[in-house]
Design a protein around this motif. Structure first.
Motif, mmCIF file in Angstrom:
data_model
loop_
_atom_site.group_PDB
_atom_site.id
_atom_site.type_symbol
_atom_site.label_atom_id
_atom_site.label_comp_id
_atom_site.label_asym_id
_atom_site.label_seq_id
_atom_site.Cartn_x
_atom_site.Cartn_y
_atom_site.Cartn_z
ATOM 1 N N LEU A 234 38.071 -41.237 30.960
ATOM 2 C CA LEU A 234 37.187 -40.208 31.505
ATOM 3 C C LEU A 234 36.446 -39.464 30.391
ATOM 4 C CD1 LEU A 234 39.547 -38.773 34.263
ATOM 5 C CD2 LEU A 234 37.457 -40.093 34.644
ATOM 6 N N ALA A 235 37.148 -39.201 29.292
ATOM 7 C CA ALA A 235 36.532 -38.455 28.189
ATOM 8 C C ALA A 235 35.450 -39.275 27.499
ATOM 9 C CB ALA A 235 37.611 -38.051 27.183
ATOM 10 N N VAL A 236 35.707 -40.547 27.248
ATOM 11 C CA VAL A 236 34.702 -41.407 26.605
ATOM 12 C C VAL A 236 33.491 -41.578 27.519
ATOM 13 C CG1 VAL A 236 34.233 -43.733 25.730
ATOM 14 C CG2 VAL A 236 36.399 -42.610 25.181
ATOM 15 N N SER A 237 33.748 -41.755 28.819
ATOM 16 C CA SER A 237 32.643 -41.865 29.774
ATOM 17 C C SER A 237 31.806 -40.595 29.794
ATOM 18 C CB SER A 237 33.185 -42.146 31.178
ATOM 19 O OG SER A 237 33.940 -43.346 31.200
ATOM 20 N N ASP A 238 32.484 -39.456 29.733
ATOM 21 C CA ASP A 238 31.782 -38.168 29.722
ATOM 22 C C ASP A 238 30.909 -38.050 28.475
ATOM 23 O OD1 ASP A 238 31.604 -35.376 30.935
ATOM 24 O OD2 ASP A 238 32.219 -34.917 28.883
ATOM 25 N N HIS A 239 31.412 -38.522 27.344
ATOM 26 C CA HIS A 239 30.641 -38.481 26.099
ATOM 27 C C HIS A 239 29.399 -39.364 26.198
ATOM 28 C CE1 HIS A 239 30.148 -37.831 21.742
ATOM 29 N NE2 HIS A 239 29.749 -39.108 21.700
ATOM 30 N N ILE A 240 29.555 -40.536 26.812
ATOM 31 C CA ILE A 240 28.404 -41.431 26.976
ATOM 32 C C ILE A 240 27.340 -40.789 27.856
ATOM 33 C CG2 ILE A 240 27.640 -43.640 27.951
ATOM 34 C CD1 ILE A 240 30.365 -44.807 27.178
ATOM 35 N N SER A 241 27.780 -40.216 28.964
ATOM 36 C CA SER A 241 26.818 -39.675 29.943
ATOM 37 C C SER A 241 26.162 -38.388 29.475
ATOM 38 C CB SER A 241 27.515 -39.447 31.286
ATOM 39 O OG SER A 241 28.527 -38.467 31.174
ATOM 40 N N LYS A 242 26.889 -37.552 28.715
ATOM 41 C CA LYS A 242 26.361 -36.237 28.350
ATOM 42 C C LYS A 242 25.824 -36.151 26.928
ATOM 43 C CE LYS A 242 29.238 -33.692 31.648
ATOM 44 N NZ LYS A 242 30.291 -32.667 31.819
ATOM 45 N N VAL A 243 26.286 -37.020 26.041
ATOM 46 C CA VAL A 243 25.847 -36.960 24.640
ATOM 47 C C VAL A 243 24.963 -38.162 24.298
ATOM 48 C CG1 VAL A 243 26.574 -36.870 22.231
ATOM 49 C CG2 VAL A 243 27.903 -35.675 23.988
ATOM 50 N N LEU A 244 25.477 -39.345 24.503
ATOM 51 C CA LEU A 244 24.714 -40.537 24.110
ATOM 52 C C LEU A 244 23.459 -40.698 24.952
ATOM 53 C CD1 LEU A 244 27.537 -43.162 23.411
ATOM 54 C CD2 LEU A 244 26.527 -41.470 21.886
ATOM 55 N N HIS A 245 23.556 -40.425 26.259
ATOM 56 C CA HIS A 245 22.374 -40.526 27.119
ATOM 57 C C HIS A 245 21.271 -39.552 26.686
ATOM 58 C CE1 HIS A 245 24.107 -42.593 30.979
ATOM 59 N NE2 HIS A 245 23.937 -43.422 29.965
ATOM 60 N N LEU A 246 21.693 -38.416 26.121
ATOM 61 C CA LEU A 246 20.731 -37.388 25.719
ATOM 62 C C LEU A 246 19.781 -37.897 24.649
ATOM 63 C CD1 LEU A 246 19.963 -34.394 26.123
ATOM 64 C CD2 LEU A 246 21.550 -33.851 24.258
ATOM 65 N N TYR A 247 20.303 -38.745 23.750
ATOM 66 C CA TYR A 247 19.498 -39.242 22.634
ATOM 67 C C TYR A 247 19.080 -40.698 22.805
ATOM 68 C CZ TYR A 247 21.195 -35.028 20.317
ATOM 69 O OH TYR A 247 21.472 -33.725 19.994
ATOM 70 N N GLN A 248 19.390 -41.271 23.973
ATOM 71 C CA GLN A 248 19.055 -42.672 24.193
ATOM 72 C C GLN A 248 17.550 -42.880 24.104
ATOM 73 O OE1 GLN A 248 20.459 -44.215 27.901
ATOM 74 N NE2 GLN A 248 20.349 -46.356 27.245
ATOM 75 N N GLY A 249 17.125 -43.827 23.292
ATOM 76 C CA GLY A 249 15.715 -44.099 23.091
ATOM 77 C C GLY A 249 15.119 -43.323 21.928
ATOM 78 N N GLU A 250 15.795 -42.256 21.507
ATOM 79 C CA GLU A 250 15.317 -41.465 20.376
ATOM 80 C C GLU A 250 16.057 -41.815 19.090
ATOM 81 O OE1 GLU A 250 15.489 -37.337 21.269
ATOM 82 O OE2 GLU A 250 14.419 -37.517 23.170
ATOM 83 N N LYS B 54 19.060 -44.486 17.239
ATOM 84 C CA LYS B 54 19.737 -45.776 17.343
ATOM 85 C C LYS B 54 21.224 -45.544 17.561
ATOM 86 C CE LYS B 54 16.281 -47.883 14.399
ATOM 87 N NZ LYS B 54 15.506 -46.632 14.302
ATOM 88 N N LEU B 55 21.844 -46.502 18.190
ATOM 89 C CA LEU B 55 23.237 -46.334 18.586
ATOM 90 C C LEU B 55 24.139 -46.087 17.385
ATOM 91 C CD1 LEU B 55 24.905 -46.282 21.135
ATOM 92 C CD2 LEU B 55 25.264 -48.746 20.925
ATOM 93 N N GLU B 56 23.850 -46.760 16.259
ATOM 94 C CA GLU B 56 24.715 -46.586 15.084
ATOM 95 C C GLU B 56 24.577 -45.194 14.472
ATOM 96 O OE1 GLU B 56 21.153 -49.128 13.832
ATOM 97 O OE2 GLU B 56 22.568 -48.994 15.496
ATOM 98 N N GLU B 57 23.526 -44.461 14.861
ATOM 99 C CA GLU B 57 23.388 -43.076 14.402
ATOM 100 C C GLU B 57 24.206 -42.126 15.272
ATOM 101 O OE1 GLU B 57 19.297 -42.032 14.231
ATOM 102 O OE2 GLU B 57 18.710 -43.813 13.091
ATOM 103 N N LEU B 58 24.612 -42.602 16.442
ATOM 104 C CA LEU B 58 25.355 -41.770 17.377
ATOM 105 C C LEU B 58 26.842 -42.079 17.396
ATOM 106 C CD1 LEU B 58 22.836 -42.050 20.356
ATOM 107 C CD2 LEU B 58 23.055 -40.133 18.759
ATOM 108 N N LEU B 59 27.216 -43.210 16.813
ATOM 109 C CA LEU B 59 28.617 -43.629 16.843
ATOM 110 C C LEU B 59 29.120 -43.882 15.425
ATOM 111 C CD1 LEU B 59 28.521 -46.205 19.795
ATOM 112 C CD2 LEU B 59 29.486 -43.901 19.857
ATOM 113 N N PRO B 60 30.394 -43.674 15.183
ATOM 114 C CA PRO B 60 30.968 -43.927 13.849
ATOM 115 C C PRO B 60 31.275 -45.414 13.652
ATOM 116 C CG PRO B 60 32.663 -43.077 15.320
ATOM 117 C CD PRO B 60 31.377 -43.088 16.109
ATOM 118 N N LEU B 61 30.206 -46.228 13.564
ATOM 119 C CA LEU B 61 30.412 -47.673 13.457
ATOM 120 C C LEU B 61 30.859 -48.087 12.054
ATOM 121 C CD1 LEU B 61 27.387 -49.031 15.537
ATOM 122 C CD2 LEU B 61 29.693 -48.450 16.293
#
Length: 696
Positions: A265-281, A283-290
């Motif tokens: 639930l927590a990871v899903s919440d992070h995707i929907s509220k944080v990652l979605h906010l910057y989606q398209g602006e 890159k994914l590797e800038e949003l995640l600790p890859l």
């Protein structure tokens, strides 16, 4: 393959995702919606073996006719309501899944040890709670289903990907299996085999749309969620700290949910509220600790994309296209990002994969899977795996060098692609053997494709088949097939037999020189009885020499076959390198073209001679021909076993022969109620054509 913790989460936290459905009603609705289209269910057969194998006395294997009867009832029930079944079996282990495969095999070893401990302690077989699938059941099941007239297919890559792809492309009624990855793939509906009531045809449908509603995600986000939670490509520990960071900032933690449920639930919440906010602006590797795991992460994401599908988390359209020798390399030309993200699509597998390059991390990845050779050619550098993958692209010479390094076998492969230049790319050598080898030439550009290999494992390289790909569909397609056999026609025959589940392991040997054998019921503490991996190795070695025809010349250096066989004491850190063993066949060893493609009557005699030579029984030909045909194979096996295993006694021989002779003509119901004379001392099943049991 599955997503860590998702099965338990669905069952305990989101039970509304599971809906009771009836296959008969679904089929009727499907026919009304698609007139003239037969409702079809794609069956992940490996997930169904436990459901099909129901005998209480399972420890010795066997009960073949009882098992066959259960399969026949299963097929008849679906056929009666007008549903067609397509059965898929695993045909190989992808290299990216090898570590997970090894981990599961070692876990199975521990389960088998507990089974034998229980038998020794209680002098009886354990109950169904300790059930372990009898040895060889999957292989026997393929032929049983074919006997029942069913379409049975064997995968050339990860089986669940092919199942999901087939279901999507053929507008199937659904997928029947037990794997949470079917919730992640954007494909047809997913039904549970474990919840199936065959009498009523009721089962549970797991709805990915309802899962998304519960998590606040869309279907296209599910691959991202799966990779962040961990699956067979992404180790669970890779994002462990990230998941706990999400959990610590998650404000809706519910005390009645388990820990894994709250993490999902927590990871899903992070995707929907944080990652979605910057989606398209961003890159994914800038949003995640890859970090250094960027290549592996993108590969895990791409593994869920089915034919024709794209991910909103990848760049979709190339801004620039460079064409090299009928190849299309699509790249992002953004100078600010210093990042290139082409999508790679194979027209047969239709699988898209990203390539990401970062000058700072020196990490590049381009995953393009050839469905024929099953070889993935990554371009990446991973400091943890010690894989070095240099890539050089020159705008003047328009040449590219791709190198793949196997850190275990010290095997390096360079593939050169050029446009105008006739320049030869230097051969890469094994730092230990210092050996150079150039074995393959491109027929159009007269350019050598050098291969440097460990002398213990030489490869034969066939000419690449390169096709044009539409830039609009994303494009880099290099069908570079590196195989152990150079005869393309024979390879095609072997591949066709493999796909149709008419042979087992043959194509893997001929294409990649690598095979595996899973766990068998063997007592690791019993030193008197050798493992089946060693008992049957001489037969396999002779078969290798037959399949790898270049080994039949005494002067030639035979390549070793990589065997991942599970046996007591094997930690499975590396494969066993097993060399082919020459055999003596009257009149000389026939070629595969003769054995497979020649239909003249006299060839049948040569096939028999070759079979006997594999068992090293050429001298017993006359005696074996005096035995009735159905028992000739049994005699070959028994003679071979008693030569190889000196601990087998006369009573063991009597037991084998009694099963073959005394159980003929008995009905399935009689065999079900048949009591074993001494079930704990038997080494195989209760029926004449049974799968092998413990230690056999």
């Amino acid at each position: 393959m599955g997503v860590r913790g998702l099965q338990g989460f669905v069952g305990s936290t989101c039970p509304h995702i599971c809906t009771v459905v009836n296959f008969k009603e679904l089929a009727e609705h499907h026919r009304s919606k698609y007139p003239g289209c037969t409702p079809t269910i794609v069956v992940d057969a490996m997930c169904c073996l436990r459901y099909w194998y129901t005998p209480d006395s399972w420890i010795c294997g066997g009960q073949w006719r009882e098992y066959f009867s259960a399969l026949r009832d299963f097929v008849k029930t679906f056929t009666a309501v007008g549903i067609k079944l397509i059965f898929f079996f695993d045909g190989m282990v992808e290299q990216d899944k090898r570590d997970e495969w090894v981990k599961r095999r070692l876990k199975n070893n521990r389960e088998i040890s507990r089974i034998f401990h229980y038998i020794k302690s209680h002098k009886e077989q354990p109950g169904r709670n300790m059930f372990f699938i009898p040895s060889g059941l999957a292989v026997f099941t393929r032929f049983a289903l074919k006997t029942l007239g069913q379409e049975t297919l064997c995968s050339l890559q990860e089986a669940d990907y092919e199942v999901a792809s087939y279901g999507l492309q053929h507008n199937c009624l659904g997928i029947l299996g037990e794997d949470t990855d079917y919730l992640i793939y954007d494909t047809c509906p997913y039904f549970s085999i474990s919840e199936l009531c065959l009498e009523s045809l009721d089962t549970i449908m797991l709805c990915r749309e309802k899962l998304c509603e519960s998590l606040g995600l869309c279907v296209a986000d599910l691959p991202l969620l799966a990779c962040l939670l961990g699956n067979d490509i992404i180790p669970e520990g890779m994002f462990e700290s990230f998941r706990y960071k999400c959990l610590s900032s998650y404000t809706s933690v519910k005390e009645n949910f388990d820990k894994k449920g709250n993490i999902i639930l927590a990871v899903s919440d992070h995707i929907s509220k944080v990652l979605h906010l910057y989606q398209g602006e961003k890159k994914l590797e800038e949003l995640l600790p890859l970090g250094p795991n960027k290549a592996l992460f993108y590969k895990g994401m791409a593994s869920y994309l089915l034919p024709g599908q794209k991910s909103p988390w990848f760049f979709q359209k190339p801004k620039n296209v460079i064409t090299l020798d009928k190849q299309v390399i699509s790249m992002s030309s953004d100078p600010e990002s210093r990042q290139e993200v082409p999508m790679c699509t194979d027209p047969e597998s239709r699988q898209e994969a990203p390539m990401c390059t970062d000058p700072e991390s020196r990490q590049e990845v381009s995953m393009c899977t050839d469905p024929e050779s099953r070889q993935e050619v990554p371009m990446c550098t991973d400091p943890e795996s010690r894989q070095e993958v240099p890539m050089c692209t020159g705008p003047e010479s328009r040449q590219e060098v791709l190198m793949w390094t196997d850190s275990e076998s010290r095997q390096e492969i360079i593939m050169y692609t050029g446009h105008e230049s006739k320049q030869e790319v230097p051969v890469c050598t094994d730092p230990i053997s210092k050996q150079e080898d150039s074995m393959c030439t491109h027929p159009e550009i007269n350019q050598k494709l050098p291969i440097a290999t460990d002398p213990e494992f030489k490869l034969i390289c066939t000419n690449p088949e390169i096709k044009q790909e539409d830039p609009a569909n994303m494009g880099l397609e290099i069908k570079q097939q590196v195989t152990m056999v150079s005869d393309t026609e024979i390879l095609k025959v072997a591949r066709a037999h493999h796909v149709q589940a008419e042979s087992y392991l043959v194509y893997n040997i001929m294409s990649s020189g690598e095979i595996e054998c899973s766990n068998t019921l063997e007592d690791e503490l019993d030193q008197a009885l050798p493992s089946q991996a060693f008992i049957y190795r001489p037969i396999r070695q002779r078969v290798y020499s037959l399949l790898l025809e270049n080994c039949q010349d005494v002067a030639s250096t035979c390549p070793a076959v990589k065997e991942w066989f599970v046996y007591p004491g094997n930690p499975l850190r590396h494969p066993d390198l097993v060399r082919p063993l020459q055999m003596t066949v009257p009149g000389g060893t026939p070629s595969l073209r003769i054995l497979w493609l020649n239909q003249e009557p006299e060839i049948q005699v040569r096939r028999l001679d070759t079979l006997l030579a594999c068992f090293n029984l050429a001298s017993s030909r006359e005696e074996l021909q005096a035995v009735e045909s159905p028992f000739q194979a049994l005699c070959c096996l028994l003679i071979y076993l008693f030569v190889q295993v000196d601990t087998l006694c006369l009573e063991d021989l009597h037991a084998f022969i009694a099963q073959a002779l005394c159980l003929q003509g008995k009905s399935t119901s009689q065999l079900v109620n048949l009591q074993e004379a001494d079930s704990m001392s038997m080494t195989s099943g209760e029926d004449t054509s049974c799968p092998p049991g413990p230690g056999s």
